[in-house]
Design a protein around this motif. Structure first.
Motif, mmCIF file in Angstrom:
data_model
loop_
_atom_site.group_PDB
_atom_site.id
_atom_site.type_symbol
_atom_site.label_atom_id
_atom_site.label_comp_id
_atom_site.label_asym_id
_atom_site.label_seq_id
_atom_site.Cartn_x
_atom_site.Cartn_y
_atom_site.Cartn_z
ATOM 1 N N MET A 1 10.388 0.907 -2.889
ATOM 2 C CA MET A 1 11.625 1.798 -2.379
ATOM 3 C C MET A 1 12.816 0.897 -2.061
ATOM 4 N N GLU A 2 13.761 1.673 -2.096
ATOM 5 C CA GLU A 2 15.339 1.224 -1.904
ATOM 6 C C GLU A 2 15.952 1.475 -0.608
ATOM 7 N N ASP A 3 15.127 1.643 0.446
ATOM 8 C CA ASP A 3 15.654 2.362 1.775
ATOM 9 C C ASP A 3 16.485 0.997 2.457
ATOM 10 N N ILE A 4 17.699 0.975 2.800
ATOM 11 C CA ILE A 4 18.349 -0.263 3.350
ATOM 12 C C ILE A 4 18.111 0.153 4.720
ATOM 13 N N THR A 5 17.405 -1.048 5.418
ATOM 14 C CA THR A 5 17.037 -1.073 6.834
ATOM 15 C C THR A 5 17.749 -2.184 7.830
ATOM 16 N N SER A 6 18.502 -3.037 7.048
ATOM 17 C CA SER A 6 19.200 -4.063 7.874
ATOM 18 C C SER A 6 20.371 -4.332 7.212
ATOM 19 N N ASP A 7 21.068 -5.492 7.641
ATOM 20 C CA ASP A 7 22.409 -6.038 7.091
ATOM 21 C C ASP A 7 22.139 -6.685 5.628
ATOM 22 N N PHE A 8 21.183 -6.964 5.450
ATOM 23 C CA PHE A 8 20.895 -7.824 4.205
ATOM 24 C C PHE A 8 19.663 -7.168 3.189
ATOM 25 N N LEU A 9 19.713 -7.460 1.974
ATOM 26 C CA LEU A 9 18.782 -7.021 0.894
ATOM 27 C C LEU A 9 17.695 -8.122 0.572
ATOM 28 N N HIS B 1 0.881 -1.390 -0.076
ATOM 29 C CA HIS B 1 0.066 -0.043 0.088
ATOM 30 C C HIS B 1 0.797 1.133 -0.024
ATOM 31 N N HIS B 2 0.578 2.205 -0.770
ATOM 32 C CA HIS B 2 1.524 3.251 -0.973
ATOM 33 C C HIS B 2 1.568 4.115 0.311
ATOM 34 N N SER B 3 0.774 4.090 1.104
ATOM 35 C CA SER B 3 0.742 4.706 2.546
ATOM 36 C C SER B 3 2.308 4.421 3.311
ATOM 37 N N PHE B 4 2.837 3.302 2.758
ATOM 38 C CA PHE B 4 3.988 2.880 3.421
ATOM 39 C C PHE B 4 4.912 3.939 3.099
ATOM 40 N N GLU B 5 4.851 4.570 1.817
ATOM 41 C CA GLU B 5 6.096 5.646 1.481
ATOM 42 C C GLU B 5 6.244 6.700 2.590
ATOM 43 N N ASN B 6 6.543 6.277 3.634
ATOM 44 C CA ASN B 6 6.679 7.181 4.669
ATOM 45 C C ASN B 6 8.183 7.155 5.394
ATOM 46 N N PRO B 7 8.682 8.029 5.759
ATOM 47 C CA PRO B 7 9.819 7.944 6.206
ATOM 48 C C PRO B 7 9.960 7.351 7.916
ATOM 49 N N ALA B 8 8.591 7.434 8.331
ATOM 50 C CA ALA B 8 8.534 7.010 9.484
ATOM 51 C C ALA B 8 8.491 5.475 9.659
ATOM 52 N N PHE B 9 7.906 4.901 8.618
ATOM 53 C CA PHE B 9 8.089 3.492 8.303
ATOM 54 C C PHE B 9 9.409 2.937 8.340
ATOM 55 N N ILE B 10 10.036 3.532 7.463
ATOM 56 C CA ILE B 10 11.469 3.099 7.004
ATOM 57 C C ILE B 10 12.304 3.248 8.395
ATOM 58 N N GLU B 11 12.043 4.147 9.225
ATOM 59 C CA GLU B 11 12.950 4.196 10.679
ATOM 60 C C GLU B 11 12.377 3.214 11.454
ATOM 61 N N LEU B 12 10.972 2.857 11.291
ATOM 62 C CA LEU B 12 10.736 1.636 12.177
ATOM 63 C C LEU B 12 11.491 0.426 11.820
ATOM 64 N N LEU B 13 11.616 0.073 10.553
ATOM 65 C CA LEU B 13 12.170 -0.947 10.223
ATOM 66 C C LEU B 13 13.718 -1.149 10.579
ATOM 67 N N ARG B 14 14.370 0.248 10.565
ATOM 68 C CA ARG B 14 15.773 0.315 11.005
ATOM 69 C C ARG B 14 15.685 0.040 12.329
ATOM 70 N N LYS B 15 14.709 0.566 13.316
ATOM 71 C CA LYS B 15 14.845 0.267 14.596
ATOM 72 C C LYS B 15 15.097 -1.333 14.958
ATOM 73 N N TYR B 16 14.169 -2.007 14.356
ATOM 74 C CA TYR B 16 14.344 -3.337 14.530
ATOM 75 C C TYR B 16 14.903 -4.201 13.640
ATOM 76 N N LYS B 17 15.766 -3.681 12.732
ATOM 77 C CA LYS B 17 16.720 -4.377 11.919
ATOM 78 C C LYS B 17 15.963 -5.166 10.856
ATOM 79 N N ILE B 18 14.764 -4.748 10.489
ATOM 80 C CA ILE B 18 13.698 -5.588 9.482
ATOM 81 C C ILE B 18 14.141 -5.193 8.163
#
Length: 290
Positions: A203-211, A172-189
């Motif tokens: 989106m190509e934001d890297i949020t963990s140590d793998f792709l 869903h395009h509502s996930f195109e939100n920096p807050a969502f990206i930061e949440l993934l990074r917080k938990y390394k998902i």
């Protein structure tokens, strides 16, 4: 960066006499596929819990250096929509998935298109992320809570601090939100980079140590193969990430200050009604020197 390329699933009638030899018994299809691809995404686990004996068979049937990704149950993501999922998570961990041992590369979760990112869903997501086991030992603790399955996990599983990685695909395009990206990074998902011909977010934001990449088709969704230029496009992107730099025209929502040290990239073709997926995967393996 280790690159693992394969397909989503491996049991498809159109692959017979194309990817699979004409005289190959159906029960040997995983054996064959795992000798020509370096990874496969198990998606049967999305529709129903698999048996411990099934996971053990998949482990035994594949080479020592083969890697699986396993799709998390729809009961958690689509039916319960991440609410009251503790019992389901315990059942999944106890169903035998840990019997893949070193061949378990990642658990991949997919949200339905109707799941919208807002404050309430962000809180629900964060609770879900906090529950996900980060090691085999933690996953075994969850498994012990199950009242449905009793997988026979040996001490090398239950006492292992081997990392257990998770990836999430949104639709869903509502996930195109920096807050969502930061949440993934917080938990390394890891955020799944899903090529869906523009149907869903990319989106190509890297949020963990793998792709984790899922390639459904660049011009039409599910019913189109990738031509040579498209495959070179993905090979160049993988090369850039492997060299610790952003690819050309990177599609990031958030500012990139420093790329993490990427250990692995999982790439799965789920395109052209599955017919061309194994050929596309093999071509990309050649282009990336695998």
């Amino acid at each position: 960066m280790e690159i693992r390329i394969g397909t989503s699933g491996w049991v498809y009638p159109p692959w017979r006499k194309t990817f699979y030899p004409e005289d190959l018994p159906q029960k040997k299809e995983l054996f064959h596929a795992s000798r020509h691809l370096t990874s496969i995404e198990i998606n049967g686990s999305f529709y129903s819990y698999q048996k411990p004996s099934t996971y053990q068979h998949w482990y035994d049937e594949t080479p020592d250096n083969f890697i699986f990704s396993v799709k998390g149950p729809q009961y958690i993501t689509h039916i319960n929509r991440l609410k009251e999922i503790e019992d389901s998570l315990a059942n999944f961990m106890a169903s035998g998935v840990l019997l893949l041992k070193t061949k378990l590369g990642c658990i991949f979760w997919q949200l339905p298109p109707s799941f919208v990112f807002n404050d309430e869903k962000a809180a629900r997501l964060e609770h879900f992320f906090s529950l996900l086991p980060k090691t085999f030992r933690e996953a075994s603790t969850w498994a012990n809570k199950s009242k449905r399955f009793i997988a026979d996990y040996s001490a090398d599983i239950t006492q292992s601090d081997r990392p257990l990685r998770h990836a999430l695909e949104v639709r869903h395009h509502s996930f195109e939100n920096p807050a969502f990206i930061e949440l993934l990074r917080k938990y390394k998902i890891a955020l799944v980079f899903a090529d869906t011909a523009g149907k869903w977010p990319y989106m190509e934001d890297i949020t963990s140590d793998f792709l984790y990449l899922r390639l459904h088709g660049d011009e039409s969704f599910y019913d189109d193969g990738y031509d040579q230029d498209s495959l070179k496009f993905w090979a160049q992107r993988l090369q850039a990430w492997s060299q610790h730099r952003l690819p050309n025209h990177a599609q990031n929502l958030t500012e990139v200050k420093d790329l993490p040290d990427l250990k692995t990239a999982f790439i799965y073709f789920d395109n052209d009604l599955k017919i061309k997926a194994p050929q596309d995967a093999q071509q990309l393996q050649q282009l990336t020197g695998q």
